[in-house]
Design an enzyme around this catalytic site. Structure first.
Site, PDB file in Angstrom:
ATOM      1  N   ARG A  86      -6.767  33.523  42.120  1.00  0.00           N
ATOM      2  CA  ARG A  86      -6.628  34.647  41.201  1.00  0.00           C
ATOM      3  C   ARG A  86      -7.762  35.635  41.427  1.00  0.00           C
ATOM      4  O   ARG A  86      -8.857  35.260  41.860  1.00  0.00           O
ATOM      5  CB  ARG A  86      -6.651  34.161  39.744  1.00  0.00           C
TER       6      ARG A  86
ATOM      7  N   LYS B 289      -8.374  29.302  34.752  1.00  0.00           N
ATOM      8  CA  LYS B 289      -7.409  29.563  33.684  1.00  0.00           C
ATOM      9  C   LYS B 289      -6.863  28.254  33.119  1.00  0.00           C
ATOM     10  O   LYS B 289      -6.606  28.135  31.918  1.00  0.00           O
ATOM     11  CB  LYS B 289      -6.275  30.423  34.224  1.00  0.00           C
TER      12      LYS B 289
ATOM     13  N   HIS C 260      -3.112  40.234  41.659  1.00  0.00           N
ATOM     14  CA  HIS C 260      -2.494  38.969  41.263  1.00  0.00           C
ATOM     15  C   HIS C 260      -1.172  38.755  42.001  1.00  0.00           C
ATOM     16  O   HIS C 260      -0.778  37.616  42.293  1.00  0.00           O
ATOM     17  CB  HIS C 260      -2.253  38.949  39.753  1.00  0.00           C
TER      18      HIS C 260
ATOM     19  N   ARG D 100      -0.693  36.515  45.217  1.00  0.00           N
ATOM     20  CA  ARG D 100      -0.376  35.095  45.110  1.00  0.00           C
ATOM     21  C   ARG D 100       1.131  34.871  45.212  1.00  0.00           C
ATOM     22  O   ARG D 100       1.590  33.873  45.772  1.00  0.00           O
ATOM     23  CB  ARG D 100      -0.893  34.540  43.782  1.00  0.00           C
TER      24      ARG D 100
ATOM     25  N   HIS E  63      -1.571  25.633  39.831  1.00  0.00           N
ATOM     26  CA  HIS E  63      -0.637  25.588  38.703  1.00  0.00           C
ATOM     27  C   HIS E  63      -0.557  24.174  38.149  1.00  0.00           C
ATOM     28  O   HIS E  63      -0.616  23.193  38.903  1.00  0.00           O
ATOM     29  CB  HIS E  63       0.769  26.019  39.154  1.00  0.00           C
TER      30      HIS E  63
ATOM     31  N   TYR F  40       1.518  10.903  37.020  1.00  0.00           N
ATOM     32  CA  TYR F  40       1.617   9.868  38.049  1.00  0.00           C
ATOM     33  C   TYR F  40       1.351  10.387  39.456  1.00  0.00           C
ATOM     34  O   TYR F  40       0.921   9.647  40.325  1.00  0.00           O
ATOM     35  CB  TYR F  40       2.999   9.207  37.993  1.00  0.00           C
TER      36      TYR F  40
END
Length: 396
Positions: free
Chosen positions: A244, A271, A334, A337, A360, A370
């Site tokens: 970012r 973030k 931005h 990305r 993310h 998991y």
């Protein structure tokens, strides 16, 4: 010429504006006095200061009432009478004045910010301080916190909304936090912040994203521009790392490890509030080595602010580059990305690796719990492939 009262210090039973204006500074300070403890101290510097001396609980104290002529004789007498009433009630006007200062909107806003800044990213703190300073304090700073009404806040927010809708929504959030804090410390019992419905709803809007196949045109335009070297490197690192904008421009040298060819961003700057590891391609390493030669050793930030080197580059700097190169209507920092994500999704790359590169948090919380494999090698390969792809696009 000084009056006899000035020379002898005798009590002047009734001061006049003329006497006060004509009072000239002497080598030592002297007073012009009225009954009840009110006096005007004339200092050698020429400053004329209103004072009220009183005795409460067998102890003598002094209350400053302001500076003449900012505080006129008439106003000084009014303040004097208000203070005398407090003393008659057993209340110290000095303590009362201090409490009034602590219960103003400006004071409460300041203590709220101090209490909550530690939970926020540095860029968020800076933005919040700027919005409060520009759009709340000029109107509300000296107001007692319990005198502010919902209707006046609604009107003010709606005025700001006409100019900057997003700022108005942010201000409503700030106000809610400030007044909740005032409730917590016992200054008010109800929060006058208007509900969200007084402002228009935010329109869902995606960041403009440059198509991956257009990155070559952009890179050539950037290379041929007069953008300064540090800003150019910052823009290229946004592209090469898929990070970012704020993560790049606020980065610190202590986060970079050239030996392991990696960049580790602490959770406090993310973030997602989770530490993020980024493998650095040789192309990114080369840029960082050039940057190290440009940035003074004493600067902790990779991209120090030109005005105050202790702070990072201005938030709008990279957006300004896009404006200058004619890409303002085609992409945002931005959005770079999105170019990375779109490119690898079109290629059918592993979605988990893509999402890890973009820092993310997986939507599927069970899967996230998991699937703890960090995909470090795969991420290094993907970001290397992206850097090579950008090089090919640059040469057309």
């Amino acid at each position: 010429m000084n009056t006899p009262a000035q020379q002898t210090g005798r009590i002047q039973r009734q001061l006049t504006e003329t006497q006060i204006k004509n009072a000239k500074a002497q080598e030592t300070a002297f007073k012009l006095v009225e009954p009840g403890g009110l006096s005007l101290l004339v200092k050698p510097s020429g400053a004329k200061l209103w004072r009220y001396r009183f005795t409460l609980h067998n102890s003598e104290s002094m209350l400053a009432l302001g500076r003449y002529p900012d505080v006129s004789l008439k106003r000084a007498r009014e303040l004097h009478q208000e203070a005398r009433k407090l003393v008659a009630s057993g209340i110290s006007p000095v303590h009362h004045k201090q409490q009034e200062k602590l219960s103003t909107f400006g004071a409460v806003a300041s203590t709220w910010q101090e209490a909550t800044n530690g939970r926020l990213r540095a860029s968020t703190v800076t933005q919040r301080e700027r919005e409060i300073k520009n759009d709340l304090l000029p109107k509300l700073r000296s107001r007692p916190i319990d005198s502010i009404t919902r209707i006046e806040l609604t009107r003010h927010l709606q005025v700001v909304e006409k100019r900057a809708p997003e700022t108005a929504r942010n201000l409503r959030t700030h106000l809610n936090g400030i007044f909740e804090h005032a409730i917590d410390i016992g200054l008010i019992s109800a929060n006058p912040t208007p509900p969200r419905r007084v402002l228009q709803s935010r329109q869902s809007k995606h960041h403009l994203a440059l198509p991956a196949e257009r990155t070559g045109n952009f890179l050539r335009a950037l290379d041929n521009s007069r953008v300064n070297a540090e800003t150019r490197i910052a823009m290229l690192l946004v592209l090469l790392t898929a990070a970012r904008k704020d993560e790049v421009i606020s980065s610190k040298w202590e986060e970079i490890d050239l030996k392991t060819k990696s960049w580790t961003i602490p959770a406090s700057r993310m973030k997602t509030k989770r530490e993020h590891w980024i493998p650095l391609s040789p192309q990114a390493i080369e840029l960082l080595k050039k940057l190290r030669e440009l940035v003074p050793d004493e600067c902790e930030h990779l991209f120090p602010n030109r005005v105050d080197p202790r702070r990072p580059m201005a938030n709008r700097s990279l957006n300004a580059v896009l404006d200058r190169l004619g890409y303002a209507g085609e992409s945002t920092p931005h959005g770079m990305r999105a170019a990375f994500s779109t490119h690898f999704n079109k290629m059918g790359a592993n979605i988990d690796v893509i999402e890890q590169c973009l820092a993310h948090i997986p939507a599927n919380k069970v899967r996230a719990a998991y699937n703890r494999h960090a995909y470090q090698e795969e991420r290094r390969e993907m970001l290397q492939a992206w850097a090579d792809y950008l090089d090919l696009q640059r040469v057309g």
